[in-house]
Structures are given as structure tokens and as C-alpha cells.
Design a protein around this motif. Structure first.
Motif, PDB file in Angstrom:
ATOM      1  N   GLY A  41       0.824  -1.202   0.000  1.00 13.36           N
ATOM      2  CA  GLY A  41       0.000   0.000   0.000  1.00 13.36           C
ATOM      3  C   GLY A  41       0.860   1.255   0.000  1.00 13.36           C
ATOM      4  N   LEU A  42       0.643   2.127  -0.970  1.00  6.77           N
ATOM      5  CA  LEU A  42       1.404   3.366  -1.083  1.00  6.77           C
ATOM      6  C   LEU A  42       0.485   4.427  -1.672  1.00  6.77           C
ATOM      7  CD1 LEU A  42       4.276   4.501  -0.597  1.00  6.77           C
ATOM      8  CD2 LEU A  42       4.758   4.014  -3.009  1.00  6.77           C
ATOM      9  N   ASN A  43       0.120   5.407  -0.862  1.00  7.01           N
ATOM     10  CA  ASN A  43      -0.913   6.363  -1.262  1.00  7.01           C
ATOM     11  C   ASN A  43      -0.526   7.182  -2.492  1.00  7.01           C
ATOM     12  OD1 ASN A  43      -2.357   5.419   0.870  1.00  7.01           O
ATOM     13  ND2 ASN A  43      -2.227   7.265   2.113  1.00  7.01           N
ATOM     14  N   THR A  44       0.722   7.579  -2.583  1.00  8.63           N
ATOM     15  CA  THR A  44       1.135   8.360  -3.749  1.00  8.63           C
ATOM     16  C   THR A  44       1.013   7.546  -5.037  1.00  8.63           C
ATOM     17  OG1 THR A  44       3.432   7.729  -3.262  1.00  8.63           O
ATOM     18  CG2 THR A  44       2.679   9.883  -2.473  1.00  8.63           C
ATOM     19  N   ALA A  45       1.268   6.235  -4.956  1.00  8.04           N
ATOM     20  CA  ALA A  45       1.118   5.374  -6.127  1.00  8.04           C
ATOM     21  C   ALA A  45      -0.359   5.198  -6.489  1.00  8.04           C
ATOM     22  CB  ALA A  45       1.764   4.017  -5.862  1.00  8.04           C
ATOM     23  N   ILE A  46      -1.222   5.133  -5.480  1.00 10.10           N
ATOM     24  CA  ILE A  46      -2.666   5.045  -5.745  1.00 10.10           C
ATOM     25  C   ILE A  46      -3.141   6.316  -6.442  1.00 10.10           C
ATOM     26  CG2 ILE A  46      -4.946   4.886  -4.671  1.00 10.10           C
ATOM     27  CD1 ILE A  46      -3.619   3.220  -2.452  1.00 10.10           C
ATOM     28  N   THR A  47      -2.642   7.466  -5.995  1.00 14.41           N
ATOM     29  CA  THR A  47      -2.987   8.732  -6.638  1.00 14.41           C
ATOM     30  C   THR A  47      -2.564   8.727  -8.109  1.00 14.41           C
ATOM     31  OG1 THR A  47      -2.742   9.942  -4.554  1.00 14.41           O
ATOM     32  CG2 THR A  47      -2.615  11.235  -6.574  1.00 14.41           C
ATOM     33  N   ALA A  48      -1.457   8.044  -8.398  1.00 16.66           N
ATOM     34  CA  ALA A  48      -0.958   7.962  -9.768  1.00 16.66           C
ATOM     35  C   ALA A  48      -1.726   6.952 -10.613  1.00 16.66           C
ATOM     36  CB  ALA A  48       0.523   7.613  -9.753  1.00 16.66           C
ATOM     37  N   GLU A  59      -2.503   3.537  -9.552  1.00 20.69           N
ATOM     38  CA  GLU A  59      -2.269   2.122  -9.239  1.00 20.69           C
ATOM     39  C   GLU A  59      -3.294   1.650  -8.203  1.00 20.69           C
ATOM     40  OE1 GLU A  59       1.848   1.599  -8.203  1.00 20.69           O
ATOM     41  OE2 GLU A  59       2.561   2.523 -10.068  1.00 20.69           O
ATOM     42  N   TYR A  60      -4.534   1.520  -8.658  1.00 19.08           N
ATOM     43  CA  TYR A  60      -5.652   1.259  -7.745  1.00 19.08           C
ATOM     44  C   TYR A  60      -5.649  -0.165  -7.173  1.00 19.08           C
ATOM     45  CZ  TYR A  60      -7.306   5.586  -9.855  1.00 19.08           C
ATOM     46  OH  TYR A  60      -7.407   6.883 -10.292  1.00 19.08           O
ATOM     47  N   TRP A  61      -4.891  -1.065  -7.789  1.00 19.35           N
ATOM     48  CA  TRP A  61      -4.816  -2.418  -7.238  1.00 19.35           C
ATOM     49  C   TRP A  61      -4.190  -2.420  -5.839  1.00 19.35           C
ATOM     50  CZ3 TRP A  61      -1.677  -0.829 -11.358  1.00 19.35           C
ATOM     51  CH2 TRP A  61      -0.310  -0.715 -11.078  1.00 19.35           C
ATOM     52  N   ARG A  62      -3.484  -1.349  -5.511  1.00 17.38           N
ATOM     53  CA  ARG A  62      -2.859  -1.258  -4.186  1.00 17.38           C
ATOM     54  C   ARG A  62      -3.896  -1.078  -3.072  1.00 17.38           C
ATOM     55  NH1 ARG A  62       2.873  -0.194  -4.340  1.00 17.38           N
ATOM     56  NH2 ARG A  62       3.613   0.277  -6.462  1.00 17.38           N
ATOM     57  N   LEU A  63      -5.154  -0.906  -3.411  1.00 15.73           N
ATOM     58  CA  LEU A  63      -6.220  -0.909  -2.404  1.00 15.73           C
ATOM     59  C   LEU A  63      -6.579  -2.335  -1.993  1.00 15.73           C
ATOM     60  CD1 LEU A  63      -8.560   1.822  -3.932  1.00 15.73           C
ATOM     61  CD2 LEU A  63      -7.049   2.081  -1.952  1.00 15.73           C
ATOM     62  N   VAL A  64      -6.166  -3.309  -2.802  1.00 16.58           N
ATOM     63  CA  VAL A  64      -6.506  -4.724  -2.552  1.00 16.58           C
ATOM     64  C   VAL A  64      -5.285  -5.540  -2.141  1.00 16.58           C
ATOM     65  CG1 VAL A  64      -7.526  -6.814  -3.540  1.00 16.58           C
ATOM     66  CG2 VAL A  64      -8.373  -4.556  -4.248  1.00 16.58           C
ATOM     67  N   THR A  65      -4.209  -5.418  -2.878  1.00 18.15           N
ATOM     68  CA  THR A  65      -3.053  -6.306  -2.677  1.00 18.15           C
ATOM     69  C   THR A  65      -2.424  -6.240  -1.292  1.00 18.15           C
ATOM     70  OG1 THR A  65      -1.697  -4.608  -3.784  1.00 18.15           O
ATOM     71  CG2 THR A  65      -2.466  -6.476  -5.115  1.00 18.15           C
ATOM     72  N   PRO A  66      -2.427  -5.090  -0.587  1.00 21.49           N
ATOM     73  CA  PRO A  66      -1.805  -5.080   0.747  1.00 21.49           C
ATOM     74  C   PRO A  66      -2.473  -6.016   1.740  1.00 21.49           C
ATOM     75  CG  PRO A  66      -2.080  -2.828  -0.045  1.00 21.49           C
ATOM     76  CD  PRO A  66      -2.825  -3.724  -0.992  1.00 21.49           C
ATOM     77  N   ILE A  67      -3.736  -6.408   1.471  1.00 20.49           N
ATOM     78  CA  ILE A  67      -4.463  -7.296   2.386  1.00 20.49           C
ATOM     79  C   ILE A  67      -3.736  -8.634   2.539  1.00 20.49           C
ATOM     80  CG2 ILE A  67      -6.656  -8.506   2.766  1.00 20.49           C
ATOM     81  CD1 ILE A  67      -8.005  -6.309   1.118  1.00 20.49           C
ATOM     82  N   PHE A  68      -2.989  -9.037   1.522  1.00 24.58           N
ATOM     83  CA  PHE A  68      -2.385 -10.371   1.515  1.00 24.58           C
ATOM     84  C   PHE A  68      -0.886 -10.352   1.810  1.00 24.58           C
ATOM     85  CE2 PHE A  68      -5.931 -10.204  -1.505  1.00 24.58           C
ATOM     86  CZ  PHE A  68      -6.767 -11.155  -0.935  1.00 24.58           C
ATOM     87  N   LEU A  69      -0.303  -9.178   1.991  1.00 23.71           N
ATOM     88  CA  LEU A  69       1.127  -9.056   2.222  1.00 23.71           C
ATOM     89  C   LEU A  69       1.404  -8.685   3.669  1.00 23.71           C
ATOM     90  CD1 LEU A  69       1.945  -7.006  -1.004  1.00 23.71           C
ATOM     91  CD2 LEU A  69       2.444  -9.436  -0.629  1.00 23.71           C
ATOM     92  N   HIS A  70       2.547  -9.143   4.200  1.00 27.30           N
ATOM     93  CA  HIS A  70       2.882  -8.872   5.601  1.00 27.30           C
ATOM     94  C   HIS A  70       4.346  -8.515   5.756  1.00 27.30           C
ATOM     95  CE1 HIS A  70      -0.907 -11.108   6.014  1.00 27.30           C
ATOM     96  NE2 HIS A  70      -1.056 -10.386   7.111  1.00 27.30           N
ATOM     97  N   ALA A  71       4.621  -7.774   6.819  1.00 24.76           N
ATOM     98  CA  ALA A  71       5.978  -7.305   7.093  1.00 24.76           C
ATOM     99  C   ALA A  71       6.695  -8.282   8.017  1.00 24.76           C
ATOM    100  CB  ALA A  71       5.930  -5.913   7.712  1.00 24.76           C
ATOM    101  N   GLY A  72       7.069  -9.428   7.498  1.00 23.84           N
ATOM    102  CA  GLY A  72       7.814 -10.397   8.287  1.00 23.84           C
ATOM    103  C   GLY A  72       6.950 -11.514   8.845  1.00 23.84           C
ATOM    104  N   LEU A  73       7.626 -12.513   9.418  1.00 24.66           N
ATOM    105  CA  LEU A  73       6.941 -13.703   9.920  1.00 24.66           C
ATOM    106  C   LEU A  73       6.012 -13.383  11.086  1.00 24.66           C
ATOM    107  CD1 LEU A  73       6.502 -16.753   9.930  1.00 24.66           C
ATOM    108  CD2 LEU A  73       8.519 -16.967  11.398  1.00 24.66           C
TER     109      LEU A  73
END
Length: 249
Positions: free
Chosen positions: A49-56, A58-72
């Protein structure tokens, strides 16, 4: 309702959506952090998720962060929460409605994160918003659909929810808007997904033969009720410890 009595094979069969979501969490963690495949790091770069990229655009970033995590630790904590609180709701709603609710809550959390600070360069990721959405549905049950959840489980939900909200505001590096947005998303979609829902039953997925065999000895119920109380307190303590020391975003 929130104490898992199934074995591993039963869990996979009874709650396929929760099982798949947990598998996605752990597989993506292994590809990105454990094996450090180059293409997986590209997924992380383009999916976080990166708000500046969404503004540009990249609207898929509203969905994809749900499945990604910062470490184990982050992946394990969210997966642990999903295993505890997702199965009952998956059974009550059905597979399709559960998926719709989960994604809706996660997306609403990411939209809230974007709308309140569209120029932010701070990345965000994790299933926490969607999991807070699960609690939003339970909160709606406690307030408006009391026939779907008994008093004991209502108390458990409220205790965990209060702890989660408190930790959201007191710990650093937490996406507050993502958590609160996900909670609101789950609460507001609850009237739609709870239509025709039935209370959770541990026996619903099992055959009548198994139900009769398990309930034959009435003394086992007393022992199980006693052990359930201890397990529930252990769960609460673990959640607090993981929330305090695990990395949540």
C-alpha cells in the motif's frame, strides 16, 4: 465458537476460505522473506500500500496489501487471529459472503488510509483491516443480532475488540485508519451478509453418526466446559502478548 476442536484435516474441509487465506499469508512470506525470490520482491514492491502510487492510478494497491505482511511475526499474528475468529463466521455466512465481507473490510480500511492522507509516502500492508472487519460483523451481531451469538461469546468478542482498539492507538507504527476503517467496513456490510445467517454450530459440519458418538458420554461435556475456559484465557493472553511484541501494521 472461538475454540477450535477440529483436527487439521477437518479444519481444511470445514473452513476452506480461512485455510486458503492463511496459506496465502504464509506462502507469500516464504517467497518474499524466507527464500527471497526476486520476482516475489517485485510483487511486494508493486503490491504494498502506497498512497502516492494510488494517486498515480495504481488502484490495485487498495486490494493487494491485504495479503502481504511485514515479516513472519506479522503474518503469524494475523493468521492466528484469522484461525481463531474466522471459522465461525465462515460457517455462518457461507464461503461467498465471507470472502465478500473480508475483501470489502480490507479495501475500506485501505481506502480510509488513502483518503485521509493521499500524499503519504509511508507504505502500509497486512490483513489487519480485514480481520478488524470480522470483528465489525461480530460487533453488529452483539448490538443487533443477539440470536446469532450467545452472551459468553459476546463478552469474548468485546474483550478482544477493546484490546485490539487500545493497542491500535497506543502502539507505534500501526495503521490506525486501516484498522478503524476495516472495523467500520465489517460493521456496515454486516446487515447484508448476515441475511439468512444461522448461529454457529460445532456439529453442523459433522455427520449425525459422529455427533451421536461424541455426545454419548455426558460427563465429557463437564470436562470440556472446564477446559474451554482455560483455553479461552490462554488465547486472550497470547493475543495480548503477540499484539504487544509482534509487529502489526
Amino acid at each position: 465458537m472461538f475454540v477450535r476442536t477440529e483436527n487439521f484435516k477437518e479444519f481444511l474441509r470445514f473452513y476452506p476460505v480461512v485455510s486458503i487465506l492463511v496459506a496465502i499469508h504464509l506462502v507469500l512470506w516464504m517467497l518474499i522473506d524466507l527464500f527471497q525470490f526476486g520476482f516475489a520482491h517485485e510483487w511486494l514492491r508493486t503490491g504494498i500500500g502506497l498512497n502516492t502510487a494510488i494517486t498515480a492510478g495504481e488502484y490495485w494497491r487498495l486490494v493487494t496489501p491485504i495479503f502481504l505482511h511485514a515479516g513472519l511475526g506479522h503474518a503469524i499474528f494475523n493468521s492466528f487471529s484469522l484461525v481463531l475468529f474466522g471459522p465461525a463466521l465462515e460457517q455462518m455466512l457461507g464461503k461467498v459472503k465471507f470472502v465478500v465481507m473480508y475483501l470489502f473490510a480490507g479495501i475500506i480500511g485501505n481506502i480510509a488510509t488513502y483518503l485521509f492522507n493521499p500524499d503519504s509516502y509511508i507504505p502500509h500492508l497486512g490483513a489487519s483491516g480485514a480481520i478488524f472487519g470480522i470483528f465489525g460483523v461480530y460487533l453488529y451481531m452483539v448490538a443487533n443480532r443477539k440470536h446469532l451469538i450467545d452472551q459468553a461469546n459476546s463478552q469474548i468478542v468485546m474483550v478482544i475488540l477493546v484490546l485490539g482498539v487500545v493497542m491500535t492507538f497506543v502502539r507505534p507504527n500501526i495503521n490506525i485508519l486501516g484498522h478503524i476503517g476495516g472495523l467500520a467496513g465489517g460493521f456496515f456490510i454486516a446487515p447484508l451478509v448476515l441475511k439468512n445467517a444461522r448461529p454457529f454450530s460445532v456439529w453442523r459440519n459433522r455427520s449425525p453418526r459422529n455427533e451421536g458418538e461424541i455426545s454419548f458420554n455426558p460427563n465429557r461435556w463437564k470436562k470440556r466446559r472446564f477446559s474451554w475456559k482455560k483455553v479461552l484465557w490462554v488465547i486472550i493472553i497470547l493475543l495480548v502478548i503477540l499484539g504487544l511484541f509482534g509487529r502489526m501494521t
